[in-house]
Design an enzyme around this catalytic site. Structure first.
Site, mmCIF file in Angstrom:
data_model
loop_
_atom_site.group_PDB
_atom_site.id
_atom_site.type_symbol
_atom_site.label_atom_id
_atom_site.label_comp_id
_atom_site.label_asym_id
_atom_site.label_seq_id
_atom_site.Cartn_x
_atom_site.Cartn_y
_atom_site.Cartn_z
ATOM 1 N N PRO A 20 0.851 -1.146 0.014
ATOM 2 C CA PRO A 20 -0.146 -0.066 -0.019
ATOM 3 C C PRO A 20 0.738 1.276 -0.017
ATOM 4 O O PRO A 20 0.385 2.277 -0.227
ATOM 5 C CB PRO A 20 -0.704 -0.145 1.194
ATOM 6 C CG PRO A 20 -0.031 -0.938 2.240
ATOM 7 C CD PRO A 20 0.574 -1.948 1.180
ATOM 8 N N LEU A 21 2.074 1.224 0.452
ATOM 9 C CA LEU A 21 2.840 2.282 0.334
ATOM 10 C C LEU A 21 3.599 2.585 -1.107
ATOM 11 O O LEU A 21 4.106 3.808 -1.123
ATOM 12 C CB LEU A 21 4.184 2.154 1.501
ATOM 13 C CG LEU A 21 3.555 1.886 2.969
ATOM 14 C CD1 LEU A 21 4.567 1.596 3.778
ATOM 15 C CD2 LEU A 21 2.525 3.246 3.321
ATOM 16 N N GLY A 23 4.764 3.934 -4.643
ATOM 17 C CA GLY A 23 4.088 4.901 -5.368
ATOM 18 C C GLY A 23 3.436 5.877 -4.607
ATOM 19 O O GLY A 23 2.541 6.580 -5.145
ATOM 20 N N SER A 81 10.666 -7.854 -5.245
ATOM 21 C CA SER A 81 11.565 -8.630 -4.559
ATOM 22 C C SER A 81 11.184 -9.326 -3.389
ATOM 23 O O SER A 81 11.631 -10.498 -3.343
ATOM 24 C CB SER A 81 12.710 -7.478 -4.099
ATOM 25 O OG SER A 81 13.681 -8.234 -3.443
ATOM 26 N N ASP A 285 16.809 -2.686 -2.178
ATOM 27 C CA ASP A 285 16.827 -2.751 -0.838
ATOM 28 C C ASP A 285 17.925 -3.262 -0.260
ATOM 29 O O ASP A 285 18.754 -4.107 -0.844
ATOM 30 C CB ASP A 285 15.526 -3.642 -0.396
ATOM 31 C CG ASP A 285 14.291 -3.137 -0.734
ATOM 32 O OD1 ASP A 285 14.123 -1.943 -0.768
ATOM 33 O OD2 ASP A 285 13.285 -3.824 -1.045
#
EC number: 2.7.1.107
Length: 309
Positions: A20-21, A23, A81, A285
């Protein structure tokens, strides 16, 4: 099934994972459109939203264990990922609805980055390619899979600094972190052992290992990488000059940096990498501190992609 060829899967049930985070919240809207498209085409959808990456991975693994025809992730390269950690080495295809800031996986496979419904149609159509993945193993034997590029050196130092910063948000944070690291530019003492035989000991600015061509939202750091050749493309840069390094960055957008004198490239299946105080970042990451072994694993993933193009 050999890597690089396409075959068709029947897609009747899809497990949908959304970050949900991604973009700045765009992933939620994109996921709604994509899931609606799947249901319109008669596909059963199981929706997953994890509280964090670890939670999402646990929920995805449980859903996959119950049976699914494909996994569809909505977000950026980070959520892709995360799914790779579950799907690597399985025959369950991965579909991608791009909704992040980088979208390098989506770019590699010709997926529409601004049309979630069109990307969802690609999932339902069921055409898959068997591709390689990268795998990082740290000193403790802990493994992390990646799809695009593993980065060490200057670009991982920039990521380290950006992750420590509270402000600003978005890409500006990385630009400021890059300028700060440029002011501290120094040669980094790398030792690489390629396929257990060839040793490279050199002061490098960066050493990047590409399963695919781009990272960072389209930077062609490994412009000749082939995601189905069983090899990593390795890009090494040597520059203790800030001016030369600044000149190098614009050339990466087109992959022209590999023609510069201070850049060298090679290929290997497995690379042992050492450099004191340097971390590995993969798919954007944090992966682990060096030393580590970075490998190409042939035919490790089925990815859903357009049949043509």
């Amino acid at each position: 099934m050999s890597a690089g060829q396409l075959r068709r899967h029947e897609i009747g049930k899809v497990t949908a994972l959304t970050n949900p985070l991604s973009g700045h919240g765009a992933a939620v809207k994109a996921a709604h459109g994509a899931i609606a498209r799947l249901k319109h085409r008669g596909v059963d959808v199981v929706e997953i939203v994890g509280g964090d990456a670890h939670d999402a991975r646990h929920l995805l693994a449980a859903a996959v264990a119950k049976g699914t025809d494909a996994v569809m992730v909505t977000g950026g390269d980070g959520v892709v990922s995360n799914a790779l950690q579950v799907l690597a080495g399985t025959d369950i295809p991965l579909g991608i609805i791009p909704a992040g800031t980088g979208n390098d996986h989506a770019r590699e496979f010709g997926l529409p980055t601004k049309n979630p419904k069109a990307a969802a149609d690609i999932v339902v159509d069921g055409w898959t390619e068997t591709i390689d993945l990268g795998r990082i193993q740290d000193d403790n034997g802990i493994e992390k899979w990646f799809g695009t590029v593993a980065a060490t050196g200057f670009d991982s130092l920039v990521n380290d600094r950006a992750n420590r910063m509270r402000w600003p948000h978005g890409r500006m944070r990385y630009y400021i972190a890059m300028l700060a690291e440029l002011s501290r530019l120094r040669p980094l003492p790398f030792r690489l052992v390629l396929d257990g035989t060839e040793e490279i000991v050199a002061d490098l600015t960066l050493a990047d290992f590409g399963n695919t061509r781009s990272y960072g939202g389209g930077l062609l750091i490994c412009p000749n990488a082939d995601h189905s050749d069983g090899l990593l493309d390795i890009t090494m840069a040597q520059s203790d000059s800030r001016t030369k390094l600044l000149r190098l960055f614009p050339t990466i957008f087109k992959g022209a940096h590999v023609e510069l004198d201070e850049v060298s490239t090679t290929r290997a299946k497995t690379v042992h990498v050492e450099c004191p105080g340097i971390n590995v970042y993969a798919d954007g990451d944090f992966a682990c501190p060096l030393p580590a072994e970075i490998s190409a694993v042939p035919a490790a993933l089925q990815v859903l992609r357009p049949r043509h193009g």
